[in-house]
Design a protein around this motif. Structure first.
Motif, PDB file in Angstrom:
ATOM      1  N   ASP A 102       0.810  -1.220   0.000  1.00 26.38           N
ATOM      2  CA  ASP A 102       0.000   0.000   0.000  1.00 26.38           C
ATOM      3  C   ASP A 102       0.841   1.268   0.000  1.00 26.38           C
ATOM      4  O   ASP A 102       0.304   2.370  -0.198  1.00 26.38           O
ATOM      5  CB  ASP A 102      -0.932   0.015   1.225  1.00 26.38           C
ATOM      6  CG  ASP A 102      -1.989  -1.074   1.168  1.00 26.38           C
ATOM      7  OD1 ASP A 102      -2.390  -1.459   0.050  1.00 26.38           O
ATOM      8  OD2 ASP A 102      -2.403  -1.554   2.243  1.00 26.38           O
ATOM      9  N   TRP A 104       2.873   2.379  -2.085  1.00 25.77           N
ATOM     10  CA  TRP A 104       2.899   3.035  -3.390  1.00 25.77           C
ATOM     11  C   TRP A 104       1.718   3.976  -3.563  1.00 25.77           C
ATOM     12  O   TRP A 104       1.887   5.128  -3.993  1.00 25.77           O
ATOM     13  CB  TRP A 104       2.908   1.972  -4.487  1.00 25.77           C
ATOM     14  CG  TRP A 104       3.951   0.935  -4.275  1.00 25.77           C
ATOM     15  CD1 TRP A 104       3.783  -0.292  -3.699  1.00 25.77           C
ATOM     16  CD2 TRP A 104       5.347   1.051  -4.579  1.00 25.77           C
ATOM     17  NE1 TRP A 104       4.989  -0.957  -3.642  1.00 25.77           N
ATOM     18  CE2 TRP A 104       5.953  -0.157  -4.163  1.00 25.77           C
ATOM     19  CE3 TRP A 104       6.121   2.045  -5.164  1.00 25.77           C
ATOM     20  CZ2 TRP A 104       7.316  -0.390  -4.325  1.00 25.77           C
ATOM     21  CZ3 TRP A 104       7.482   1.818  -5.326  1.00 25.77           C
ATOM     22  CH2 TRP A 104       8.063   0.612  -4.909  1.00 25.77           C
ATOM     23  N   GLN A 105       0.521   3.509  -3.202  1.00 25.72           N
ATOM     24  CA  GLN A 105      -0.655   4.370  -3.320  1.00 25.72           C
ATOM     25  C   GLN A 105      -0.640   5.457  -2.243  1.00 25.72           C
ATOM     26  O   GLN A 105      -0.997   6.609  -2.520  1.00 25.72           O
ATOM     27  CB  GLN A 105      -1.929   3.542  -3.187  1.00 25.72           C
ATOM     28  CG  GLN A 105      -3.201   4.366  -3.314  1.00 25.72           C
ATOM     29  CD  GLN A 105      -4.459   3.511  -3.322  1.00 25.72           C
ATOM     30  OE1 GLN A 105      -4.394   2.294  -3.468  1.00 25.72           O
ATOM     31  NE2 GLN A 105      -5.603   4.146  -3.150  1.00 25.72           N
ATOM     32  N   ASP A 108       1.477   8.176  -3.400  1.00 26.45           N
ATOM     33  CA  ASP A 108       1.167   8.624  -4.768  1.00 26.45           C
ATOM     34  C   ASP A 108       2.385   8.460  -5.677  1.00 26.45           C
ATOM     35  O   ASP A 108       2.704   9.340  -6.489  1.00 26.45           O
ATOM     36  CB  ASP A 108       0.685  10.076  -4.775  1.00 26.45           C
ATOM     37  CG  ASP A 108      -0.005  10.451  -6.090  1.00 26.45           C
ATOM     38  OD1 ASP A 108      -0.447   9.539  -6.808  1.00 26.45           O
ATOM     39  OD2 ASP A 108      -0.084  11.664  -6.386  1.00 26.45           O
TER      40      ASP A 108
END
Length: 224
Positions: A102, A104-105, A108
């Motif tokens: 997670d 990476w998200q 951003d």
């Protein structure tokens, strides 16, 4: 002098550190390049930390250096053994309760990577994205020392309660196309609350600029 504990990035073997380790030894230090159990399907981040602690043994005056995905392991090591200094090198800095997948998200990263690709060309290959300033023979040797990383470590929640209360530095790379400069500056300031230092180079400065990286690590140690 210090013992530098070198934790590789995702899917990387200890051979990635060989040039840097030699430079550190020339400066009077010891260096331990750790083999993480990336290919073991039952191994998560806690087991990665176990591997680092086992590799260190009873050595002292420790500087833990984490590259890229190794940033999820290094803070856990600092909670288990006495560490004098933690250094993130183009490192993924975790938060409690966060799964690496997670990260990476949450940061951003996709937007930063898309902007990087616009500048440097769409869909770059592994050499262009990660190793564009590394001599091809060194890049090939490093890639040959890669590991197939099981998904276990990326899908489990980071088990740390907080980042460790040890002196911490962050070093980011001005020419990194995978973790672009301003992206990493923002992530570092947000998650560590410190301003990162910047050096030239791609995502793998231990391969492209091992002497300069060794100098910077040596300076971190001597100015503690």
């Amino acid at each position: 002098m210090a013992t530098f504990v070198l934790i590789p990035g995702g899917g990387s073997g200890p051979g990635y550190w060989s040039l840097l380790a030699a430079e550190l030894r020339e400066r009077g230090h010891s260096a331990v390049a750790v083999e993480l159990p990336y290919e073991e399907k039952t191994a998560g981040l806690a087991e990665y930390a176990d591997a680092v602690v086992e590799a260190v043994g009873d050595q002292r005056d420790l500087v833990v250096v984490a590259h890229s995905f190794g940033g999820f392991t290094a803070p856990l090591v600092c909670d288990r053994i006495a560490v004098d200094l933690l250094v993130f090198v183009a490192g993924m800095i975790p938060r409690p309760g966060e799964r690496p997948t997670d990260w990476w998200q949450n940061t951003d990263h996709a937007t930063a990577l898309a902007e990087s690709n616009l500048r440097h060309g769409p869909d770059p290959d592994v050499y262009a994205l990660f190793l564009h300033d590394v001599p091809r023979d060194l890049a090939d040797a490093a890639l040959a020392d890669s590991r197939d990383q099981a998904d276990t470590s990326a899908n489990a929640v980071w088990p740390g309660n907080a980042l460790p209360k040890v002196p911490t530095r962050a070093l980011i790379c001005a020419d990194d196309r995978f973790f672009p400069l301003e992206f990493m500056r923002t992530v570092t300031e947000d998650r560590l609350g410190i301003t990162p230092d910047v050096m030239p180079g791609s995502h793998h400065p231990m391969l492209s600029r091992p002497a300069e990286l060794a100098d910077r690590l040596h300076t971190y140690w001597t100015t503690l």
